[in-house]
Enzyme design. Structure first.
Site, PDB file in Angstrom:
ATOM      1  N   THR A   1      -7.078   3.886  38.623  1.00 44.05           N
ATOM      2  CA  THR A   1      -6.215   5.023  38.314  1.00 44.05           C
ATOM      3  C   THR A   1      -6.817   5.895  37.214  1.00 44.05           C
ATOM      4  O   THR A   1      -7.555   5.392  36.357  1.00 44.05           O
ATOM      5  CB  THR A   1      -4.837   4.496  37.859  1.00 44.05           C
ATOM      6  N   ASP A   2      -6.450   7.176  37.215  1.00 48.28           N
ATOM      7  CA  ASP A   2      -6.896   8.070  36.133  1.00 48.28           C
ATOM      8  C   ASP A   2      -6.249   7.704  34.800  1.00 48.28           C
ATOM      9  O   ASP A   2      -6.699   8.156  33.738  1.00 48.28           O
ATOM     10  CB  ASP A   2      -6.615   9.539  36.481  1.00 48.28           C
ATOM     11  N   GLU A   3      -5.194   6.877  34.849  1.00 49.92           N
ATOM     12  CA  GLU A   3      -4.485   6.536  33.603  1.00 49.92           C
ATOM     13  C   GLU A   3      -5.332   5.717  32.641  1.00 49.92           C
ATOM     14  O   GLU A   3      -4.970   5.582  31.470  1.00 49.92           O
ATOM     15  CB  GLU A   3      -3.203   5.764  33.916  1.00 49.92           C
TER      16      GLU A   3
ATOM     17  N   TYR B   1       0.737  -1.161  31.981  1.00 50.39           N
ATOM     18  CA  TYR B   1       0.138  -0.987  33.320  1.00 50.39           C
ATOM     19  C   TYR B   1      -1.297  -0.474  33.221  1.00 50.39           C
ATOM     20  O   TYR B   1      -2.231  -1.068  33.752  1.00 50.39           O
ATOM     21  CB  TYR B   1       0.991  -0.019  34.162  1.00 50.39           C
TER      22      TYR B   1
ATOM     23  N   LYS C   1      -5.055  -2.097  34.259  1.00 50.56           N
ATOM     24  CA  LYS C   1      -5.981  -1.468  35.222  1.00 50.56           C
ATOM     25  C   LYS C   1      -7.338  -1.235  34.549  1.00 50.56           C
ATOM     26  O   LYS C   1      -8.393  -1.447  35.156  1.00 50.56           O
ATOM     27  CB  LYS C   1      -5.415  -0.154  35.766  1.00 50.56           C
TER      28      LYS C   1
END
Ligand code: NAD
Ligand code: DAU
Length: 333
Positions: free
Chosen positions: A122-124, A149, A153
Site C-alpha cells: 500500500t502507499d500508506e 495497519y 504492511k
C-alpha cells in the site's frame, strides 16, 4: 506462468484480480488460499469456472499447508491481509499476525521452492503528505507509516526486500493507492456511504473531510499487478496509481449527487486517530518501464457503476450492515 497461487483471493482486490486473470489469461490456473475472515466471501468468486480455479480455505500462517501448496506453483501473488485502518486501531493483534507473520511464512516457502513472489502493498507505508505540498510518493520516498495497519504492511515490505537480498527470492513489490469498485467490504469509505444511503442512514464523514485519497479502479490495479508479475524486474518496487486525487468531501458529495441526495445530507463524526492527511502516487516508473496505463480514467463513471453494483447486489452486503454500523457507533464514527 501456468499455475499461480493467489492469497486473499476471496477478498475485495484479490477476487477482482482472480476474475481479471480468468478473463484475460486463458492458460493460467489459479489456486486461491484464503482463511475467509469477516472480509473474505466465497460469493466473490462466483462465476469462475471449476477448471480454472481451486479454492483452499486456510491460513497463510500455517507453514505446513503453505509449503504443500507452493511445491507445485510457478508464482504467488500475495493479497491476504488485515486491511482496514480503523480495525487496526481498535485491535492491532491480528494485523501483526497476518500481515507480518503470514508474509514471513509465505517468504520462507517461496525460498524453499524457488517460487516467483509478488507482494501486494500500500502507499500508506510512506505516511502522508501535506494538502499544500505538490509532491507525490515515489519508489524512493522514505517509509514513515502512521497506523498499526500501515506499519505492519511496511514491516512485510521490509521482509520481502531482505529475502530478495539475502536469499535471492525472486520477488517484486507493488504499493497501490486507494481502490474502489465492486465487492469492497462495506466498512470502507465509498461502500459504507453508498450502503448508508441505500439503508436510509446518513453518511458519515471523519474530521474536516479535507483528507485526500488517490483513487484507482480495482481492475486497473489488477492489470498493473499482472504487468509487474510478467515484466517487473526482480527486487524492484513499483508504485501503482491512476492520478485520482480527491478529497473525502468531494467523493461523498459525488455519491450524494448521484444518489439524489442534498449536498449536506451527511453527519460529521469523530476523526480517526492519527488520520493521514493526503496520499498521492507518482506512477512514472510503472508507466515508463512496463508501458502500463489505467483503463478507468473517468472517476464519475466508475463511481456510478460502483453505486449500481451495490444497489443491484443487496444480498451480498445486507447481512453485514448492522454489525458494521454498530462497531462504528461504539467508536463514535
Ligand atoms: P480485504 O480485507 O477485502 O481482503 C483480505 C482477504 O484476505 C480476505 O479474503 C480475508 O479472508 C483474507 N485473509 C485475511 N487474513 C488471512 C490469513 N491469515 N490467511 C489467509 N487469508 C487471509 O482486503 P483488500 O482491500 O482486498 O486488500 C487486499 C490487499 O491489498 C491487502 O494486502 C492490502 O493491504 C492491499 N491494498 C489494499 C488497498 C485498498 O484500497 N483496499 C490499496 C492498496 C493495497
Ligand atoms: O491507500 C491505500 C489504503 O486505502 C489501503 O492500504 C487500505 O487497505 C484501504 O483500506 C485504504 O485505506 P484508507 O484508510 O484510506 O481507506 P478507508 O476507506 O478506510 O477511508 C478512506 C478515507 O475516508 C479516509 O480518509 C477516512 C475517511 N472515512 C472513512 C470511513 C470508513 C470517512 O470520512 N468516513 C468513513 O465512514
Amino acid at each position: 506462468m501456468k499455475n499461480i497461487i493467489v492469497t486473499g483471493g476471496a477478498g475485495f482486490i484479490g477476487s477482482n484480480f482472480v476474475h481479471w486473470v480468468v478473463e484475460n489469461r486463458p492458460g493460467v490456473h489459479v489456486t486461491v488460499l484464503d482463511k475467509l475472515t469477516y472480509a473474505g466471501n466465497l460469493e466473490n468468486l462466483a462465476g469462475v469456472p471449476d477448471d480454472r480455479m481451486d479454492f483452499v480455505r486456510g491460513d497463510i500462517c500455517d507453514a505446513g499447508l503453505v509449503d504443500g501448496l507452493f511445491a507445485g506453483a510457478d508464482a504467488v501473488v500475495h493479497f491476504a491481509a488485515e486491511s482496514h485502518n480503523d480495525n487496526s486501531i481498535a485491535d492491532p493483534a491480528p494485523f501483526v499476525r497476518t500481515n507480518v507473520e503470514g508474509t514471513f511464512t509465505l517468504l520462507e516457502a517461496a525460498r524453499r521452492h524457488d517460487v516467483r513472489f509478488h507482494h501486494i502493498s500500500t502507499d500508506e507505508v510512506y505516511g502522508d503528505l501535506a494538502l499544500d505540498d505538490p509532491a507525490r510518493f515515489t519508489e524512493e520516498t522514505p517509509y514513515r507509516p502512521s497506523s498499526p495497519y500501515s506499519s505492519t504492511k511496511a514491516s512485510s515490505d521490509l521482509l520481502v526486500r531482505a529475502w530478495v537480498r539475502t536469499y535471492g527470492v525472486r520477488a517484486t513489490i507493488s504499493n497501490c493507492s486507494n481502490n474502489y469498485g465492486p465487492r469492497q467490504h462495506i466498512e470502507k469509505f465509498i461502500p459504507r456511504q453508498i450502503t448508508n444511503v441505500l439503508c436510509g442512514i446518513r453518511p458519515k464523514l471523519y474530521g474536516d473531510g479535507r483528507n485526500v485519497r488517490d483513487w484507482i479502479h480495482t481492475e486497473d490495479h489488477s492489470s498493473a499487478v499482472w504487468a509487474i508479475l510478467e515484466g517487473g524486474r526482480i527486487g524492484e518496487t513499483y508504485l501503482i496509481g491512476a492520478d485520482g486525487e480527491r478529497s473525502n468531501i468531494d467523493v461523498l458529495r459525488a455519491i450524494l449527487a448521484e444518489m439524489g441526495k442534498a449536498p449536506d445530507d451527511f453527519d460529521w463524526v469523530r476523526d480517526r486517530p492519527g488520520h493521514d492527511r493526503r496520499y498521492a502516487i507518482d506512477p512514472t516508473k510503472l508507466r515508463r518501464e512496463l508501458g502500463w496505463r489505467p483503463a478507468h480514467v473517468d472517476f464519475a463513471s466508475g463511481l456510478r457503476d460502483t453505486i449500481a453494483w451495490y444497489r443491484d447486489n443487496r444480498p451480498w452486503w445486507e447481512g453485514a450492515k448492522e454489525a458494521t454500523e454498530a462497531k462504528y457507533a461504539k467508536q463514535g464514527q
